[in-house]
Design a protein around this motif. Structure first.
Motif, PDB file in Angstrom:
ATOM      1  N   ALA A 154     -10.736  -2.100  -6.916  1.00 20.62           N
ATOM      2  CA  ALA A 154     -10.471  -1.170  -8.018  1.00 20.62           C
ATOM      3  C   ALA A 154     -10.170  -1.931  -9.309  1.00 20.62           C
ATOM      4  O   ALA A 154     -10.613  -1.548 -10.396  1.00 20.62           O
ATOM      5  N   LYS A 155      -9.437  -3.041  -9.181  1.00 21.31           N
ATOM      6  CA  LYS A 155      -9.100  -3.847 -10.355  1.00 21.31           C
ATOM      7  C   LYS A 155     -10.354  -4.426 -10.996  1.00 21.31           C
ATOM      8  O   LYS A 155     -10.529  -4.369 -12.213  1.00 21.31           O
ATOM      9  N   LEU A 192      -9.097   3.148  -5.451  1.00 21.94           N
ATOM     10  CA  LEU A 192      -7.679   2.831  -5.450  1.00 21.94           C
ATOM     11  C   LEU A 192      -6.926   3.667  -4.414  1.00 21.94           C
ATOM     12  O   LEU A 192      -6.060   3.167  -3.700  1.00 21.94           O
ATOM     13  N   GLU A 193      -7.285   4.942  -4.330  1.00 19.32           N
ATOM     14  CA  GLU A 193      -6.618   5.829  -3.371  1.00 19.32           C
ATOM     15  C   GLU A 193      -6.911   5.428  -1.927  1.00 19.32           C
ATOM     16  O   GLU A 193      -6.123   5.702  -1.025  1.00 19.32           O
ATOM     17  N   LYS A 245       0.612   4.160  -7.577  1.00 21.74           N
ATOM     18  CA  LYS A 245       1.015   2.760  -7.734  1.00 21.74           C
ATOM     19  C   LYS A 245      -0.015   2.017  -8.560  1.00 21.74           C
ATOM     20  O   LYS A 245      -1.210   2.102  -8.326  1.00 21.74           O
ATOM     21  N   ASN A 246       0.456   1.256  -9.563  1.00 19.51           N
ATOM     22  CA  ASN A 246      -0.439   0.455 -10.389  1.00 19.51           C
ATOM     23  C   ASN A 246      -0.733  -0.854  -9.667  1.00 19.51           C
ATOM     24  O   ASN A 246       0.158  -1.536  -9.199  1.00 19.51           O
ATOM     25  N   SER A 247      -2.017  -1.232  -9.569  1.00 20.30           N
ATOM     26  CA  SER A 247      -2.417  -2.381  -8.762  1.00 20.30           C
ATOM     27  C   SER A 247      -2.023  -3.708  -9.376  1.00 20.30           C
ATOM     28  O   SER A 247      -1.986  -4.716  -8.689  1.00 20.30           O
ATOM     29  N   ASP A 248      -1.740  -3.755 -10.663  1.00 23.01           N
ATOM     30  CA  ASP A 248      -1.454  -5.036 -11.308  1.00 23.01           C
ATOM     31  C   ASP A 248       0.020  -5.419 -11.228  1.00 23.01           C
ATOM     32  O   ASP A 248       0.367  -6.566 -10.994  1.00 23.01           O
ATOM     33  N   ARG A 301     -10.603   5.446  -9.361  1.00 19.18           N
ATOM     34  CA  ARG A 301      -9.437   6.105  -8.766  1.00 19.18           C
ATOM     35  C   ARG A 301      -9.650   6.364  -7.269  1.00 19.18           C
ATOM     36  O   ARG A 301      -8.722   6.251  -6.456  1.00 19.18           O
ATOM     37  N   ASP A 336      -7.989  -0.039  -1.639  1.00 19.56           N
ATOM     38  CA  ASP A 336      -8.667  -1.293  -1.986  1.00 19.56           C
ATOM     39  C   ASP A 336      -8.355  -1.636  -3.439  1.00 19.56           C
ATOM     40  O   ASP A 336      -9.150  -1.429  -4.349  1.00 19.56           O
ATOM     41  N   GLU A 337      -7.138  -2.182  -3.660  1.00 23.19           N
ATOM     42  CA  GLU A 337      -6.665  -2.434  -5.016  1.00 23.19           C
ATOM     43  C   GLU A 337      -7.454  -3.540  -5.713  1.00 23.19           C
ATOM     44  O   GLU A 337      -7.688  -3.484  -6.915  1.00 23.19           O
ATOM     45  N   THR A 338      -7.868  -4.551  -4.955  1.00 18.29           N
ATOM     46  CA  THR A 338      -8.625  -5.659  -5.541  1.00 18.29           C
ATOM     47  C   THR A 338      -9.960  -5.168  -6.092  1.00 18.29           C
ATOM     48  O   THR A 338     -10.340  -5.496  -7.228  1.00 18.29           O
TER      49      THR A 338
END
Length: 316
Positions: free
Chosen positions: A300-301, A292-293, A266-269, A289, A296-298
């Protein structure tokens, strides 16, 4: 506490700032004291002038031939935060040397917001490559929810050298919109400048490897047939890179039907899917990566933004 004592002269200074009747001579004298003696009190008094004082500082920033003074003035301007961008937007229209434009873009990058990101587009074809690079970095940092659209739009305005950076950045989105955009650009490969043609084609291939390519195989095969007979220095890498894209396109339909978890993330944006295949093979990308896995998408962004900016600055 760090507060400035509210003496008569200071109160008068604040009043003039509020009335936007700033005395340029006063600000210039305070600035001189700050630059020569690093007087913190002078710096505080300058800041009290707000946007009107910022206009005077920007003028001095552009005119100064001393890099050390320019750095100090920029540090002072950064303290104005959200008050600064409107002043910068106006200042961009004034004639100035290349480093003036670059410094204003750096200031906008530090203090601006998503609503000012589009301003960067006009500098992507500036005569000086250093200004172009700074414009790209500023656009990327401020883009926010508009970033993907601005990057796609930037491909129409940017020089081929900056297109390489934009194409690399678009790989993190990797949806159908991006794939269509990259393929459309690849079809115009004959228009690429000779100095950047091979690098741009190769980067397009690398980014397309990360994209959703369902239904794109025939279109890509036609481009490959036209490209594979080239004689450029990078021709071997172009052919090998393009073959990997065709392989990706060939297996895309099956992967999309089976929902293979090893191929998609899944793309975080924007909630689309992107390949887990490494783009740079650098440890920084692996760390992003991994974060992200973990969900913690924020974080990672932010790591991705810092990584792209760091890599772009190394090329300057």
């Amino acid at each position: 506490s760090g507060n400035i004592e509210k003496t008569g002269p200071v109160k008068a200074l604040v009043s003039r700032a509020q009335d936007k009747t700033v005395n340029e001579t006063v600000v210039n004298n305070l600035l001189q004291q700050f630059l020569e003696n690093d007087e913190k009190q002078s710096a505080k008094l300058i800041i009290l002038h707000g946007p009107a004082g910022a206009t005077i500082l920007i003028k001095k920033l552009v005119e100064s031939g001393d890099s050390g003074d320019r750095m100090k003035i920029m540090e002072l301007l950064n303290t104005l935060g959200s008050l600064l961008p409107p002043v910068l937007i106006k200042a961009f229209d004034n004639p100035m040397p290349w480093y003036g434009k670059r410094n204003l873009l750096k200031l906008l990058s530090n203090t601006g917001s998503e609503e000012q990101a589009e301003k960067c587009l006009e500098f992507l074809r500036h005569a000086d490559l250093r200004v172009q690079r700074e414009a790209f970095l500023c656009l990327y940092k401020l883009g926010g929810s508009k970033r993907k659209g601005l990057l796609i739009k930037a491909l129409d305005d940017a020089s081929d050298s900056i297109k390489i950076q934009i194409v690399k950045a678009l790989a993190s989105y990797a949806d159908h919109d991006v794939a269509d955009c990259l393929i459309a650009l690849l079809k115009r490969y004959e228009d690429f400048s000779e100095n950047n043609k091979d690098k741009l084609i190769i980067q397009l291939c690398h980014s397309l490897e990360s994209c959703e390519l369902v239904g794109k195989k025939n279109e890509l095969s036609e481009i490959f047939e036209a490209l594979k007979g080239g004689k450029g220095v990078g021709q071997k890498e172009i052919v090998n890179s393009f073959k990997r894209v065709l392989t990706q396109a060939d297996g895309a339909s099956q992967a999309s039907q089976t929902g293979d978890a090893d191929l998609e993330v899944k793309n975080s944006d924007n909630g689309t899917v992107a390949s887990k295949k490494s783009i740079t093979y650098l440890p920084e990308e692996a760390a992003i990566r991994e974060v992200l896995e973990k969900g913690d998408e924020t974080k990672a962004k932010h790591m991705l933004i810092d990584f792209i900016i760091s890599m772009a600055r190394k090329k300057q």
